[in-house]
Motif scaffolding. Structure first.
Motif, short mmCIF file in Angstrom:
data_model
loop_
_atom_site.label_atom_id
_atom_site.label_comp_id
_atom_site.label_asym_id
_atom_site.label_seq_id
_atom_site.Cartn_x
_atom_site.Cartn_y
_atom_site.Cartn_z
N ILE A 140 -49.24 -90.10 35.49
CA ILE A 140 -48.17 -90.57 34.27
C ILE A 140 -48.64 -89.43 33.63
CG2 ILE A 140 -49.68 -91.60 33.39
CD1 ILE A 140 -46.80 -92.31 33.91
N PHE A 141 -49.34 -88.96 32.93
CA PHE A 141 -49.52 -87.88 31.92
C PHE A 141 -51.11 -87.03 32.35
CE2 PHE A 141 -48.48 -85.99 28.09
CZ PHE A 141 -47.30 -85.98 27.81
N PRO A 142 -50.83 -86.11 33.06
CA PRO A 142 -50.00 -85.12 33.99
C PRO A 142 -48.96 -86.30 34.91
CG PRO A 142 -51.71 -83.81 33.38
CD PRO A 142 -52.29 -84.82 33.05
N GLY A 143 -47.62 -85.81 35.14
CA GLY A 143 -47.43 -86.81 36.53
C GLY A 143 -46.05 -87.16 35.19
N PHE A 144 -44.97 -87.86 35.74
CA PHE A 144 -44.34 -88.69 36.00
C PHE A 144 -43.96 -88.26 33.66
CE2 PHE A 144 -40.70 -91.66 34.28
CZ PHE A 144 -39.85 -91.24 34.72
N GLY A 145 -44.45 -88.60 33.30
CA GLY A 145 -44.69 -89.37 31.69
C GLY A 145 -44.59 -87.29 30.77
N SER A 146 -44.76 -86.48 32.00
CA SER A 146 -44.90 -85.28 31.66
C SER A 146 -44.13 -84.03 31.73
CB SER A 146 -46.68 -84.46 31.43
OG SER A 146 -46.55 -84.84 32.79
N ASP A 147 -43.18 -84.70 33.09
CA ASP A 147 -42.27 -83.19 33.89
C ASP A 147 -41.13 -84.62 34.02
OD1 ASP A 147 -43.40 -84.73 35.96
OD2 ASP A 147 -44.72 -83.02 35.93
N GLN A 148 -41.46 -85.30 35.20
CA GLN A 148 -40.08 -86.13 35.72
C GLN A 148 -39.31 -86.93 34.85
OE1 GLN A 148 -40.88 -87.87 39.16
NE2 GLN A 148 -39.43 -86.31 40.40
N LEU A 149 -39.79 -87.28 33.67
CA LEU A 149 -38.56 -88.07 33.11
C LEU A 149 -38.28 -86.95 32.49
CD1 LEU A 149 -38.27 -90.74 31.33
CD2 LEU A 149 -40.36 -90.54 30.21
N ALA A 150 -39.03 -86.07 31.49
CA ALA A 150 -37.65 -85.45 30.84
C ALA A 150 -36.77 -84.41 31.58
CB ALA A 150 -39.07 -83.95 30.50
N LEU A 151 -37.31 -84.02 33.00
CA LEU A 151 -36.36 -83.10 33.92
C LEU A 151 -34.82 -84.91 33.78
CD1 LEU A 151 -38.43 -81.55 35.97
CD2 LEU A 151 -36.84 -80.69 33.97
N LEU A 152 -34.50 -85.73 34.14
CA LEU A 152 -34.09 -86.36 34.30
C LEU A 152 -33.55 -86.88 32.82
CD1 LEU A 152 -32.89 -88.82 35.74
CD2 LEU A 152 -34.36 -89.94 34.55
N LEU A 153 -34.07 -86.59 31.49
CA LEU A 153 -33.26 -86.57 30.42
C LEU A 153 -32.18 -85.08 30.70
CD1 LEU A 153 -35.83 -88.44 28.43
CD2 LEU A 153 -33.49 -89.78 28.82
N THR A 154 -32.44 -84.29 31.08
CA THR A 154 -32.23 -83.15 29.97
C THR A 154 -30.90 -83.06 31.30
OG1 THR A 154 -33.21 -81.60 32.52
CG2 THR A 154 -34.78 -81.69 30.06
N THR A 155 -30.22 -83.34 32.56
CA THR A 155 -29.07 -83.79 33.32
C THR A 155 -27.88 -84.29 32.11
OG1 THR A 155 -29.40 -86.65 34.01
CG2 THR A 155 -30.75 -84.24 35.19
N GLN A 156 -28.49 -84.68 30.96
CA GLN A 156 -27.44 -84.53 30.38
C GLN A 156 -26.95 -83.10 29.16
OE1 GLN A 156 -28.08 -89.19 28.82
NE2 GLN A 156 -30.42 -87.94 28.68
N SER A 157 -27.75 -82.07 28.88
CA SER A 157 -28.24 -81.51 28.05
C SER A 157 -26.66 -80.62 28.78
CB SER A 157 -29.26 -80.81 28.06
OG SER A 157 -30.41 -81.78 27.55
N LYS A 158 -26.28 -79.82 27.27
CA LYS A 158 -25.59 -78.97 27.52
C LYS A 158 -26.22 -77.41 27.40
CE LYS A 158 -21.45 -76.48 25.32
NZ LYS A 158 -20.39 -76.30 23.38
N SER A 159 -26.76 -78.01 26.16
CA SER A 159 -27.81 -76.44 25.91
C SER A 159 -29.02 -76.57 25.29
CB SER A 159 -27.46 -75.26 25.08
OG SER A 159 -27.00 -76.56 23.36
N ILE A 160 -30.36 -75.90 25.54
CA ILE A 160 -31.75 -76.64 25.02
C ILE A 160 -32.89 -75.51 23.97
CG2 ILE A 160 -33.85 -78.22 25.88
CD1 ILE A 160 -32.30 -78.56 28.51
N ARG A 161 -32.58 -75.86 22.86
CA ARG A 161 -33.55 -75.38 21.89
C ARG A 161 -34.99 -75.65 22.49
NH1 ARG A 161 -29.15 -76.07 19.21
NH2 ARG A 161 -30.04 -78.33 18.74
N ARG A 162 -35.79 -76.34 22.86
CA ARG A 162 -37.24 -77.24 22.53
C ARG A 162 -36.78 -78.61 23.06
NH1 ARG A 162 -41.71 -76.79 18.48
NH2 ARG A 162 -41.04 -74.72 18.27
N ILE A 163 -37.92 -78.99 24.79
CA ILE A 163 -38.19 -80.14 25.26
C ILE A 163 -39.52 -80.62 24.10
CG2 ILE A 163 -38.83 -81.57 27.12
CD1 ILE A 163 -37.00 -79.21 28.50
#
Length: 357
Positions: A140-163
């Motif tokens: 969960i952390f490390p794991g889903f909470g520290s990577d896949q959840l964030a990557l799923l949410l980035t699919t809405q991004s036009k540009s990213i300054r910081r995650i």
């Protein structure tokens, strides 16, 4: 009907016990063996060790006997402060025998290309190739909470300054004293040097999820910067591993910051308390386990995922369940996957099968 996959669970701590129960509920998985470290557990029924009904499977400390069962997969959940040094030889032995392995133990292997020991990584890769087997680590952390959840949410991004990904947890339920006290410094005065304070340890511990996210987004991390903060409790705290005396460490915060193109772009923050009111100036949560993703970009994205009931003490169990199920649910996918060392970037969504049964 396809025959169920034969599974061995390696260790019967909190996560391993959940795995045993979960496998017993699945018609597509068949528990065929359980490994234990403690001599007093040898010969006991696996179901009873997991706090459930008898299974007819007797726990053993004989690794060769379990390998001889020719399971399709081992769920490896053994823990301890020297977990990699002890676990890697086990992984090699299992993989060379042609047994797939899913693990929650060696969390720095959630992204094998960034594993801190190239020699061990090469041994694991060679063993997987020799045995035509696959190896996958999650949680969960490390794991889903520290990577896949964030990557799923980035699919809405036009540009990213910081995650920034953050776990805020109340871990008074965790019973392993050497990890909590010697590893993290809980119950120790602030002049005690826990393993977390070893130079480079935080950077090593969190490099994998940072590198995984960067790779997924087509970026390269040039440096990881780590920091540690600790705070004392003003009263004695009774927790699962004993008493934390007043004036000793009752909360820990680590931060690892991945540098991309000269800027700190990917931040992993981990806050653990032994009571809710310790270090109130740090980020807090009404739930016992909260996983936050904050994306500074276009658009800004803020998401909080909680496990278990708020204001209760069920989230510790919930977080362990989530950790166990990240790999139990992955078993059919790992067995079917390509040979080698896998990360979540190599896997489809490991959706639970028979979840409604």
């Amino acid at each position: 009907m396809t025959a169920p996959l034969r599974v061995v669970v390696w260790a019967t701590g909190g996560v391993g016990s959940i795995a045993i129960d979960a496998i017993g509920r699945r018609p597509d998985l068949d528990l065929v063996g359980v490994w234990v470290h403690s001599p007093d557990k040898v010969g006991r029924d696996a179901g009873e060790l997991a706090g459930g009904a008898p299974t007819g499977i007797r726990a053993t400390d004989d690794a060769a006997a379990l390998i001889a069962l020719q399971p399709d997969c081992v769920v490896y959940t053994a823990s301890g402060p020297e977990r990699d040094a002890a676990a890697v030889p086990d992984y090699v032995r299992l993989l060379e025998a042609g047994i797939n392995v899913v693990s929650t133990s060696s969390t720095t292997l959630v992204y094998p290309p960034s594993f801190y020991s190239p020699q061990w990584r090469e041994q694991l890769a060679a063993a997987a190739t020799a045995g035509n087997a696959s190896f996958y680590v999650s949680g969960i952390f490390p794991g889903f909470g520290s990577d896949q959840l964030a990557l799923l949410l980035t699919t809405q991004s036009k540009s990213i300054r910081r995650i920034t990904v953050t776990e805020v947890a109340l871990n008074d339920h965790y019973p392993v004293a050497d990890i909590m006290m010697d590893g993290m410094g809980f119950g120790r005065p602030l002049d005690f040097q826990p393993m977390l304070e070893t130079p480079g340890f935080i950077e090593m511990a969190w490099r994998a999820p940072i590198a995984l996210m960067a790779d997924a987004l087509g970026a390269q991390v040039s440096e990881v910067r780590g920091s540690l903060d600790r705070a004392v409790t003003d009263r004695d705290l009774e927790v699962a591993f004993g008493t934390i005396p007043a004036g000793t460490c009752g909360a820990v915060r680590t931060r690892a910051r991945g540098v991309v193109d000269g800027d700190e772009r990917i931040v992993v923050e981990h806050i653990i308390r032994m009571a809710r009111d310790v270090a109130p100036e740090w980020p807090t949560s009404d739930a016992d386990a909260t996983y936050r993703v904050d994306i500074d970009g276009d658009p800004d994205v803020h998401c909080a995922m909680t496990l278990g009931a708020a204001e209760g003490h069920g989230a510790g169990r919930a977080a362990m369940t989530a950790t166990a199920m990240r790999v139990v649910n992955a078993i059919p996918y790992v067995v079917a996957a390509k040979t080698g060392l896998l990360s979540s970037l190599d896997m489809p969504n490991t959706l639970p099968r028979h979840a409604f049964d």
